[in-house]
Write an enzyme that holds these catalytic residues in place. Structure first.
Site, PDB file in Angstrom:
ATOM      1  CG  HIS B  69      68.649 -66.055 -26.168  1.00 45.10           C
ATOM      2  ND1 HIS B  69      67.714 -65.784 -27.140  1.00 45.10           N
ATOM      3  CD2 HIS B  69      69.784 -66.418 -26.809  1.00 45.10           C
ATOM      4  CE1 HIS B  69      68.271 -65.983 -28.338  1.00 45.10           C
ATOM      5  NE2 HIS B  69      69.526 -66.364 -28.162  1.00 45.10           N
ATOM      6  NE  ARG B  71      69.286 -60.089 -23.271  1.00 43.54           N
ATOM      7  CZ  ARG B  71      69.826 -59.040 -23.892  1.00 43.54           C
ATOM      8  NH1 ARG B  71      70.622 -58.228 -23.230  1.00 43.54           N
ATOM      9  NH2 ARG B  71      69.581 -58.816 -25.160  1.00 43.54           N
ATOM     10  CD  GLU B  72      65.390 -64.438 -24.337  1.00 43.85           C
ATOM     11  OE1 GLU B  72      64.744 -65.469 -24.569  1.00 43.85           O
ATOM     12  OE2 GLU B  72      66.001 -63.821 -25.233  1.00 43.85           O
ATOM     13  NE  ARG B 127      71.074 -62.827 -28.055  1.00 40.97           N
ATOM     14  CZ  ARG B 127      69.867 -62.880 -28.604  1.00 40.97           C
ATOM     15  NH1 ARG B 127      68.827 -62.471 -27.936  1.00 40.97           N
ATOM     16  NH2 ARG B 127      69.706 -63.347 -29.816  1.00 40.97           N
ATOM     17  CG  ASN B 144      67.726 -69.507 -31.274  1.00 37.21           C
ATOM     18  OD1 ASN B 144      67.671 -70.717 -31.522  1.00 37.21           O
ATOM     19  ND2 ASN B 144      66.732 -68.679 -31.558  1.00 37.21           N
ATOM     20  NE  ARG B 145      70.490 -64.622 -34.596  1.00 44.23           N
ATOM     21  CZ  ARG B 145      69.438 -64.569 -33.774  1.00 44.23           C
ATOM     22  NH1 ARG B 145      69.018 -65.678 -33.167  1.00 44.23           N
ATOM     23  NH2 ARG B 145      68.800 -63.438 -33.572  1.00 44.23           N
ATOM     24  CG  HIS B 196      63.505 -67.781 -27.322  1.00 44.19           C
ATOM     25  ND1 HIS B 196      64.786 -67.377 -27.572  1.00 44.19           N
ATOM     26  CD2 HIS B 196      63.406 -69.020 -27.848  1.00 44.19           C
ATOM     27  CE1 HIS B 196      65.436 -68.320 -28.219  1.00 44.19           C
ATOM     28  NE2 HIS B 196      64.616 -69.333 -28.406  1.00 44.19           N
ATOM     29  CE1 TYR B 198      60.383 -56.692 -24.426  1.00 43.81           C
ATOM     30  CE2 TYR B 198      62.485 -57.744 -24.011  1.00 43.81           C
ATOM     31  CZ  TYR B 198      61.744 -56.633 -24.355  1.00 43.81           C
ATOM     32  OH  TYR B 198      62.388 -55.448 -24.656  1.00 43.81           O
ATOM     33  CE1 TYR B 248      66.326 -61.297 -35.340  1.00 43.25           C
ATOM     34  CE2 TYR B 248      64.879 -59.633 -34.413  1.00 43.25           C
ATOM     35  CZ  TYR B 248      65.819 -60.634 -34.247  1.00 43.25           C
ATOM     36  OH  TYR B 248      66.223 -60.990 -32.981  1.00 43.25           O
ATOM     37  CD  GLU B 270      61.126 -64.125 -28.514  1.00 40.39           C
ATOM     38  OE1 GLU B 270      61.278 -63.807 -27.324  1.00 40.39           O
ATOM     39  OE2 GLU B 270      62.083 -64.323 -29.293  1.00 40.39           O
TER      40      GLU B 270
END
Lengths: 94, 309
Positions: B69, B71-72, B127, B144-145, B196, B198, B248, B270
């Site tokens: 991702h 932006r991380e 992202r 990541n999906r 990943h 955060y 989740y 994370e």
């Protein structure tokens, strides 16, 4: 380049399942163009929402109307990004 | 002049600088590190993996990727620091040296190069990948999906404009496919770790279902040991659990895919936030973050090394 002037990141420390339900409803609503950094899942993890400047009033109103406590985690996202960019440029020069 | 010794690990860098630094790292450690291109991104950028190996062919290996991702940013920065740490500690750190005598480490620092560049040049909050979606003006797929693990199930969006859009089909994203090809062709990965940011979590499968993975108890134990090491440095608190139970339900995730492929020790980190910055973690937090993460990574790696299967 997309700018984020006046955008805020709001943190909600979720207190109940009902609040999770209300925040999920907010997440489904695309009208306010919200960017959920952390999603409403349980009361253990806070919910962080990047709120565009244009939606700030409405979103805060929604939260207050439903007695959902929140705090402003980042008051102006663009200020932080400007600092980050300046720091990167400085490092690049070095 | 931009040697691996003068590189500023406590700063965020654009893609070109990181790629250039990889060459310096390889040059400084020619008997340990190689840079291998595993393919190109949607926009044609090369994707490089750093391979840490002391010899042999397709030895048991550990996979680490960071920054799927875009932006991380602390993830990619941690990847850079970690690569340097592995290279510089080899020969002095007894357990790492022992591990590298029999195992290889693969490190993909920029798992989503197009997204990373886009986050530097156009939209800091980007992202996803940058692929074009047929019939939509919105670009990008959540990489990541996009893995073939409960693809299209709960916790992934069918909407190309969503940040969690799963894409048209499993492995439709070339960035994902490149990793899939490498891991499958190699065939001997024992651990698959995705970094990943955060919110301070260490997770194991599953995300697409809330049912326990067969090895959940062992993975939980390994994760808790790793987090204990991580916390010992700066007191950062982490939570440990399966993706579904700790955050989740999310389908199409990389570590679910790797676990179902038979890579038992599959984990996702994370990394830390300071509780105030989210994705905009200040650069002065990079080294503390990377340093504490390394303790956890090393603990997992040592366990994998000691528990061959």
């Amino acid at each position: 380049e997309k700018v984020f002037i006046g955008d805020q990141v709001i943190r909600v420390n979720v207190e109940s399942e009902e609040q999770i339900r209300l925040l999920r409803a907010l997440e489904q609503d695309t009208y306010w163009d919200l960017d959920f950094w952390l999603h409403p899942v349980n009361t253990e993890i806070p919910v962080d929402i990047r709120v565009p400047y244009s939606s700030l009033y409405a979103v805060k109103d929604y939260l207050r109307a439903h007695n959902i406590q929140f705090s402003v985690m980042i008051s102006n996202l663009q200020e932080l990004l400007d600092e980050e960019k300046a720091e990167m440029e400085e490092n690049n020069m070095m | 002049e931009r040697s691996s010794k003068s590189f500023n690990f406590g700063a965020y860098h654009p893609l070109e600088t990181i790629y250039s630094w990889m060459d310096d790292l390889v040059a400084a450690h020619p008997n340990l590190v190689t840079k291998e291109q595993i393919g190109t991104s949607y926009e044609g950028r090369p994707m490089y993996v750093l391979k840490f190996s002391t010899g042999g062919d397709k030895r048991p290996a550990i996979w680490v990727d960071s920054g799927i991702h875009s932006r991380e940013w602390v993830s990619q920065a941690t990847g850079v620091w970690t690569a340097n740490k592995i290279a510089s500690d080899y020969g002095t750190d007894a357990s790492l040296t022992s591990l590298l005598k029999t195992m290889d480490i693969y490190l993909l620092i920029l798992a989503n190069p197009d997204g990373y560049v886009h986050s530097h040049t156009s939209n800091r909050m980007w992202r996803k990948t940058r692929s074009q979606n047929s019939g939509s003006t919105c670009r990008g797929v959540d990489p990541n999906r996009n893995w073939d693990a409960g693809f299209g199930g709960p916790g992934a969006s069918t909407n190309p404009c969503s940040d969690s859009y799963h894409g048209p089909s499993p492995h439709s994203e070339i960035e994902v496919k490149n990793v899939v090809n490498l891991v499958k062709n190699h065939g001997n990965f024992k651990s698959f770790i995705s970094i990943h940011a955060y919110s301070q979590l260490l997770m194991y499968p599953y995300g697409y279902t809330c049912k326990d993975a067969f090895h959940a108890a062992e993975l939980d134990s390994v994760g808790r040991s790793a987090v204990q090491k991580l916390s010992s440095l700066h007191g950062t608190t982490y939570k440990v659990g399966s993706i579904c139970k700790i955050i989740y339900q999310a389908s199409g995730g990389s570590i679910d895919w790797s676990y179902n492929l038979g890579i038992k020790y599959s984990f996702a980190f994370e990394l830390r936030d300071t509780g105030r910055y989210g994705f905009i973690l200040p650069a002065n937090q990079i080294i503390p973050t990377a340093s504490e993460t390394w303790l956890a990574l090393k603990d997992i790696m040592e366990y994998v090394h000691d528990h061959s299967y």
